[in-house]
Design an enzyme around this catalytic site. Structure first.
Site, PDB file in Angstrom:
ATOM      1  CE  LYS A 202      -4.381  -1.889   1.372  1.00 36.46           C
ATOM      2  NZ  LYS A 202      -5.503  -1.912   2.283  1.00 36.46           N
TER       3      LYS A 202
ATOM      4  NE  ARG B  29      -7.980  -8.210   0.368  1.00 34.45           N
ATOM      5  CZ  ARG B  29      -7.577  -7.473  -0.663  1.00 34.45           C
ATOM      6  NH1 ARG B  29      -6.592  -6.609  -0.529  1.00 34.45           N
ATOM      7  NH2 ARG B  29      -8.182  -7.584  -1.841  1.00 34.45           N
TER       8      ARG B  29
HETATM    9  C1  9MG Z   1     -10.436  -5.349  -0.924  1.00 40.74           C
HETATM   10  N1  9MG Z   1      -9.425  -4.790  -0.038  1.00 40.74           N
HETATM   11  C2  9MG Z   1      -8.395  -3.963  -0.383  1.00 40.74           C
HETATM   12  N2  9MG Z   1      -7.690  -3.622   0.707  1.00 40.74           N
HETATM   13  C3  9MG Z   1      -8.299  -4.236   1.760  1.00 40.74           C
HETATM   14  C4  9MG Z   1      -8.056  -4.262   3.144  1.00 40.74           C
HETATM   15  O1  9MG Z   1      -7.075  -3.557   3.687  1.00 40.74           O
HETATM   16  N3  9MG Z   1      -8.868  -4.991   3.922  1.00 40.74           N
HETATM   17  C5  9MG Z   1      -9.906  -5.684   3.381  1.00 40.74           C
HETATM   18  N4  9MG Z   1     -10.693  -6.398   4.219  1.00 40.74           N
HETATM   19  N5  9MG Z   1     -10.186  -5.697   2.068  1.00 40.74           N
HETATM   20  C6  9MG Z   1      -9.399  -4.971   1.283  1.00 40.74           C
END
Ligand code: 9MG
Length: 279
Positions: free
Chosen positions: A224, A258
């Protein structure tokens, strides 16, 4: 808090941190847009992520990056449904559907998806009812406003941790009122969603405070822009920064990370967990 989450016909062990692999079936996601748009390419990537020990594959058909183009319900469904169906059929993994649209939730779950991941925390039209009817766990994420296209326009908080906690508490209440049992909810502070760099850093430093909500905690930090801002790195140079944050998140008590880079993230969280449980 449950030790095991029942995700349709599959189970997710929450006694150790798990990695959710990102599978964007979109032409325009910020770091992997266009790579997995065909079902074959998506399935090859899903197989790879499962071989690397992802516990969940998160399939998304609409980019949530700031400035991304909105897609219609039908287009999102056409992208996501065949991929969900193919992964469920072939691979022993929990399949998550990354969507805010009620019909996409319902149809993905009918095809075997075991988790709904909604960056709008079920604020979209019909989403609460669809998730309630679907009967699978739901991840409620915080986002400032309700539109990724405008979320970075001057985000301001009184206290970023208190504000996010209050929002998530309200969404948990809305879910319970709609008939979704508390045991089916996960939370996510939404790193990067309507937050300044300083907000995101504070979320990481105080992540464990969200555990007060007594829900499994998911976080997405992979590649990010806050990592880019702190380290001055392009999206494809952010793996070390992503792993540093994934490790910190585990140490702070996150249950699910994630990530795009599954193998490296699995190693980081395993190492962290080994240290945390050493006696
Ligand atoms: C779809 N998506 C993109 N970034 C995300 C994040 O930080 N958390 C979750 N739950 N979904 C995300």
């Amino acid at each position: 808090m449950p030790q095991v989450l029942q995700c349709a016909d599959r189970q997710l062990d929450l006694t150790r941190p798990q990695v959710m692999g990102i599978l964007n079936v979109t032409p325009d996601s910020f770091s992997d847009g266009g790579l997995f748009v065909s079902v074959d390419a998506a399935l090859i990537q899903a197989r790879q992520m499962v071989a690397e020990a992802a516990a969940i594959i998160d399939v998304g058909g609409e980019s949530t990056r700031p400035g991304a183009t909105a897609v219609s319900e039908q287009e999102e469904l056409d992208r996501v449904a065949p991929v969900v169906e193919a992964i469920v059929r072939e691979l022993p993994v929990v399949v998550s559907v990354d969507t805010s649209k009620a019909r996409v939730m319902s149809e993905a779950v009918a095809l075997g998806a075991g988790l709904i991941n909604d960056v709008r925390a079920l604020r979209g039209q019909g989403a609460l009812q669809a998730a309630s009817d679907a009967g699978v766990p739901v991840c409620l994420m915080h986002m400032a406003g309700d539109d990724p296209r405008s979320m970075q326009k001057n985000p301001r908080y009184t206290d970023v941790i208190d504000d996010i906690t209050g929002f998530l508490r309200g969404r948990i209440q809305a879910c319970e009122a709609a008939g979704i049992p508390a045991s089916r909810l996960l939370i996510d502070p939404g790193f990067g969603f309507g937050k300044r760099v300083a907000d995101n850093l504070l979320i990481m430093r105080r992540l464990r405070e969200f555990l007060a909500l007594d829900k499994p905690l998911l976080i997405g930090v992979s590649r990010k822009s806050t990592i880019g801002a702190v380290l001055d790195r392009a999206a494809d140079e952010r793996l070390p920064g992503s792993l540093a944050l994934a490790t910190m998140a585990c140490q702070e008590g996150a249950h699910i990370i994630r990530a795009h880079d599954v193998a490296a993230t699995v190693d980081a969280v395993k190492m962290c967990h080994a240290v945390m449980t050493a006696s």
